[in-house]
Design a protein around this motif. Structure first.
Motif, PDB file in Angstrom:
ATOM      1  N   ASN A  10     -10.692  -1.447  40.340  1.00  0.00           N
ATOM      2  CA  ASN A  10      -9.414  -1.699  41.002  1.00  0.00           C
ATOM      3  C   ASN A  10      -8.355  -1.940  39.919  1.00  0.00           C
ATOM      4  OD1 ASN A  10      -9.651  -4.384  40.142  1.00  0.00           O
ATOM      5  ND2 ASN A  10     -10.528  -5.057  42.075  1.00  0.00           N
ATOM      6  N   VAL A  11      -7.143  -2.248  40.337  1.00  0.00           N
ATOM      7  CA  VAL A  11      -6.035  -2.400  39.378  1.00  0.00           C
ATOM      8  C   VAL A  11      -6.309  -3.518  38.378  1.00  0.00           C
ATOM      9  CG1 VAL A  11      -3.584  -2.913  39.148  1.00  0.00           C
ATOM     10  CG2 VAL A  11      -4.362  -1.515  41.024  1.00  0.00           C
ATOM     11  N   LYS A  12      -6.786  -4.633  38.852  1.00  0.00           N
ATOM     12  CA  LYS A  12      -7.039  -5.770  37.966  1.00  0.00           C
ATOM     13  C   LYS A  12      -8.131  -5.437  36.939  1.00  0.00           C
ATOM     14  CE  LYS A  12      -8.152 -10.657  37.984  1.00  0.00           C
ATOM     15  NZ  LYS A  12      -8.544 -11.821  38.771  1.00  0.00           N
ATOM     16  N   GLN A  13      -9.168  -4.770  37.390  1.00  0.00           N
ATOM     17  CA  GLN A  13     -10.263  -4.417  36.486  1.00  0.00           C
ATOM     18  C   GLN A  13      -9.829  -3.415  35.424  1.00  0.00           C
ATOM     19  OE1 GLN A  13     -12.860  -3.172  39.656  1.00  0.00           O
ATOM     20  NE2 GLN A  13     -14.187  -4.953  39.393  1.00  0.00           N
ATOM     21  N   TYR A  36      -5.389   8.092  39.131  1.00  0.00           N
ATOM     22  CA  TYR A  36      -5.750   7.070  40.104  1.00  0.00           C
ATOM     23  C   TYR A  36      -5.974   7.707  41.473  1.00  0.00           C
ATOM     24  CZ  TYR A  36      -0.949   7.485  41.758  1.00  0.00           C
ATOM     25  OH  TYR A  36       0.227   7.975  42.262  1.00  0.00           O
ATOM     26  N   HIS A  42      -4.083   0.765  48.286  1.00  0.00           N
ATOM     27  CA  HIS A  42      -4.795   0.175  47.154  1.00  0.00           C
ATOM     28  C   HIS A  42      -5.094   1.263  46.136  1.00  0.00           C
ATOM     29  CE1 HIS A  42      -5.371  -3.673  49.143  1.00  0.00           C
ATOM     30  NE2 HIS A  42      -5.709  -2.993  50.234  1.00  0.00           N
ATOM     31  N   TYR A  44      -7.291   2.788  43.095  1.00  0.00           N
ATOM     32  CA  TYR A  44      -8.635   2.764  42.534  1.00  0.00           C
ATOM     33  C   TYR A  44      -8.690   3.739  41.377  1.00  0.00           C
ATOM     34  CZ  TYR A  44      -9.913   0.172  46.668  1.00  0.00           C
ATOM     35  OH  TYR A  44      -9.966  -0.787  47.642  1.00  0.00           O
TER      36      TYR A  44
END
Length: 58
Positions: A10-13, A36, A42, A44
């Motif tokens: 995800n974005v944070k990862q 992406y 969301h 990914y």
């Protein structure tokens, strides 16, 4: 030959993986600098696609 499994992030990862802020990752997506996938608002990311994009950019 060794096979690598893909990892979905995800974005944070992906921000942690690249050493960037979440905002910087979103901005790079807007500028089409990072590959992406969008699902229900969301973002990914495929680790293999991100790595390939970074290697091809140089």
């Amino acid at each position: 030959m060794e096979r690598h499994a893909d990892v979905v992030m995800n974005v944070k990862q992906v921000a942690e993986y690249l050493g960037l802020s979440v905002g910087a990752v979103r901005k790079r997506c807007q500028r089409n600098q990072l590959p992406y996938h969008l699902n229900a608002k969301h973002l990914y990311f495929s680790k293999l696609e991100v790595d390939a994009a970074l290697l091809n950019r140089k």
